[in-house]
Design an enzyme around this catalytic site. Structure first.
Site, PDB file in Angstrom:
ATOM      1  N   ASP A   8       0.624  -1.282  -0.142  1.00 37.36           N
ATOM      2  CA  ASP A   8      -0.193  -0.020   0.246  1.00 37.36           C
ATOM      3  C   ASP A   8       0.763   1.444  -0.268  1.00 37.36           C
ATOM      4  O   ASP A   8       2.302   0.943   0.118  1.00 37.36           O
ATOM      5  CB  ASP A   8      -0.779   0.001   1.264  1.00 37.36           C
ATOM      6  CG  ASP A   8      -1.574   1.223   1.457  1.00 37.36           C
ATOM      7  OD1 ASP A   8      -2.168   1.369   0.389  1.00 37.36           O
ATOM      8  OD2 ASP A   8      -2.045   1.834   2.734  1.00 37.36           O
ATOM      9  N   ASP A  10       0.387   5.132   0.860  1.00 32.01           N
ATOM     10  CA  ASP A  10      -0.204   6.060   2.273  1.00 32.01           C
ATOM     11  C   ASP A  10      -0.438   5.055   3.459  1.00 32.01           C
ATOM     12  O   ASP A  10      -0.786   4.639   3.670  1.00 32.01           O
ATOM     13  CB  ASP A  10      -1.700   6.834   1.550  1.00 32.01           C
ATOM     14  CG  ASP A  10      -1.818   7.598   0.480  1.00 32.01           C
ATOM     15  OD1 ASP A  10      -0.949   7.989  -0.054  1.00 32.01           O
ATOM     16  OD2 ASP A  10      -2.525   7.226  -0.491  1.00 32.01           O
ATOM     17  N   ARG A  48     -11.366   7.801  -2.456  1.00 35.90           N
ATOM     18  CA  ARG A  48     -12.215   9.505  -2.690  1.00 35.90           C
ATOM     19  C   ARG A  48     -13.962   9.664  -2.609  1.00 35.90           C
ATOM     20  O   ARG A  48     -13.729   9.448  -1.573  1.00 35.90           O
ATOM     21  CB  ARG A  48     -12.102   9.986  -3.579  1.00 35.90           C
ATOM     22  CG  ARG A  48     -11.524  11.247  -4.004  1.00 35.90           C
ATOM     23  CD  ARG A  48     -11.739  12.054  -4.376  1.00 35.90           C
ATOM     24  NE  ARG A  48     -10.086  11.451  -4.926  1.00 35.90           N
ATOM     25  CZ  ARG A  48      -9.455  11.777  -6.756  1.00 35.90           C
ATOM     26  NH1 ARG A  48     -10.273  12.151  -7.417  1.00 35.90           N
ATOM     27  NH2 ARG A  48      -8.093  11.122  -6.679  1.00 35.90           N
ATOM     28  N   SER A 115      -5.483   4.748  -4.109  1.00 36.26           N
ATOM     29  CA  SER A 115      -5.041   6.462  -4.708  1.00 36.26           C
ATOM     30  C   SER A 115      -4.933   6.669  -6.051  1.00 36.26           C
ATOM     31  O   SER A 115      -4.624   6.182  -6.529  1.00 36.26           O
ATOM     32  CB  SER A 115      -4.162   7.074  -4.135  1.00 36.26           C
ATOM     33  OG  SER A 115      -3.573   8.081  -4.156  1.00 36.26           O
ATOM     34  N   LYS A 116      -5.886   7.542  -6.793  1.00 31.41           N
ATOM     35  CA  LYS A 116      -5.427   7.874  -8.313  1.00 31.41           C
ATOM     36  C   LYS A 116      -4.235   8.933  -8.013  1.00 31.41           C
ATOM     37  O   LYS A 116      -4.032   9.174  -9.832  1.00 31.41           O
ATOM     38  CB  LYS A 116      -6.963   8.371  -8.854  1.00 31.41           C
ATOM     39  CG  LYS A 116      -8.058   8.010  -8.807  1.00 31.41           C
ATOM     40  CD  LYS A 116      -9.466   7.983  -8.913  1.00 31.41           C
ATOM     41  CE  LYS A 116     -10.375   6.395  -9.844  1.00 31.41           C
ATOM     42  NZ  LYS A 116     -11.544   7.307  -9.604  1.00 31.41           N
ATOM     43  N   ASN A 117      -3.455   9.536  -7.307  1.00 31.08           N
ATOM     44  CA  ASN A 117      -2.835  10.148  -7.646  1.00 31.08           C
ATOM     45  C   ASN A 117      -1.605   9.661  -6.539  1.00 31.08           C
ATOM     46  O   ASN A 117      -0.381   9.657  -6.598  1.00 31.08           O
ATOM     47  CB  ASN A 117      -2.737  11.243  -6.223  1.00 31.08           C
ATOM     48  CG  ASN A 117      -3.806  12.132  -6.502  1.00 31.08           C
ATOM     49  OD1 ASN A 117      -4.127  12.536  -8.200  1.00 31.08           O
ATOM     50  ND2 ASN A 117      -5.273  12.185  -5.466  1.00 31.08           N
ATOM     51  N   ASP A 169      -1.292  -0.275   5.954  1.00 31.28           N
ATOM     52  CA  ASP A 169      -1.685   0.300   7.788  1.00 31.28           C
ATOM     53  C   ASP A 169      -3.147   0.064   7.504  1.00 31.28           C
ATOM     54  O   ASP A 169      -3.548   1.028   9.225  1.00 31.28           O
ATOM     55  CB  ASP A 169      -1.136   1.563   7.255  1.00 31.28           C
ATOM     56  CG  ASP A 169      -1.902   2.667   6.729  1.00 31.28           C
ATOM     57  OD1 ASP A 169      -2.663   2.363   5.143  1.00 31.28           O
ATOM     58  OD2 ASP A 169      -1.879   3.716   6.657  1.00 31.28           O
TER      59      ASP A 169
END
Ligand code: BG6
Ligand code: MG
Length: 219
Positions: A8, A10, A48, A115-117, A169
């Site tokens: 993962d 973030d 999101r 995440s798309k970022n 996490d």
């Protein structure tokens, strides 16, 4: 036999939770919605659109789909702008060392992020070269706790789940790893990731030596 690792992003490679918090807080303030760090914790690992629904439910707000989409985009613009300040100094302690060690030992490594970022974050960290495969929020449509992102990453690595260890996490992230029948390492407190196969408080403790000694029979 363990042949691959799926990370993962973030909260495992870097800590973006604070940046997500600030962006959601700004949107919530503009909308007169309640939002605090406790609620932000509930957004760990989820997409999101799922996140904005959690915030709206908490505030007992309903809006049409187009408006919800527009507000999520507004939050994302704030978040993405804040990523410009991220640098290769922003790995969580231990993360870069583990990735370097895994590559030098010849393990396959993938990203499995909601995440798309993710690509932007990896570029800011100068971490793209560590990954054979990048699975992110654009790769699959069902997000964690569904196992799809990890199954996608494993398939692209050419490995079955039983040959892979997932690092996560988030509570929902460990749920996803278990749903996909992956081995799992939880990073964080017992109440969040205590259901992982093994758990470390921080990435600094999660060295390859420690991981190997916990999953002895699999190496
Ligand atoms: C996860 C974060 O990695 O990505 C979540 O833990 C976040 O908090 C999710 O909501 C989606 O991120 P993004 O960048 O696509 O808005
Ligand atoms: Mg995470």
């Amino acid at each position: 036999m363990i042949k691959g690792f799926i990370f993962d992003l973030d909260g495992v490679i870097t800590d973006t939770a604070e940046l997500h918090y600030e962006a959601w807080k700004k949107l919530s303030d503009d909308m007169n919605w309640k939002f605090d760090r406790e609620l932000n914790e509930k957004l760990r690992g989820i997409s999101r659109m799922d996140s904005i629904k959690v915030i709206m439910d908490y505030n007992q707000v309903t809006l049409d789909d187009a408006t919800v989409e527009e507000l999520a985009t507004k939050k994302n613009d704030i978040y993405v702008a804040s990523l410009d300040d991220m640098t290769p100094d922003d790995y969580l302690p231990g993360a870069r060392e583990l990735l370097t060690h895994l590559r030098s030992e010849g393990f396959k490594v993938a990203l499995g992020s909601a995440s798309k970022n993710a690509i932007k974050v990896l570029k800011q960290l100068n971490a793209t070269h560590f990954f054979d495969v990048i699975g992110d929020g654009n790769s699959v449509s069902k997000s964690k706790p569904e196992p799809d992102i990890f199954l996608y990453a494993a398939e692209k690595l050419g490995l079955p789940p039983e040959n892979c260890i997932v690092f996560e996490d988030a509570e929902k992230g460990i749920d996803a790893a278990k749903a996909g029948k992956f081995h799992s390492v939880g990073i964080g407190p017992e109440e969040r990731v205590g259901h992982a196969d093994i758990r470390f408080n921080t990435m600094k403790e999660a060295t390859l030596f420690e991981v190997k000694s916990h999953f002895k029979e699999l190496f």
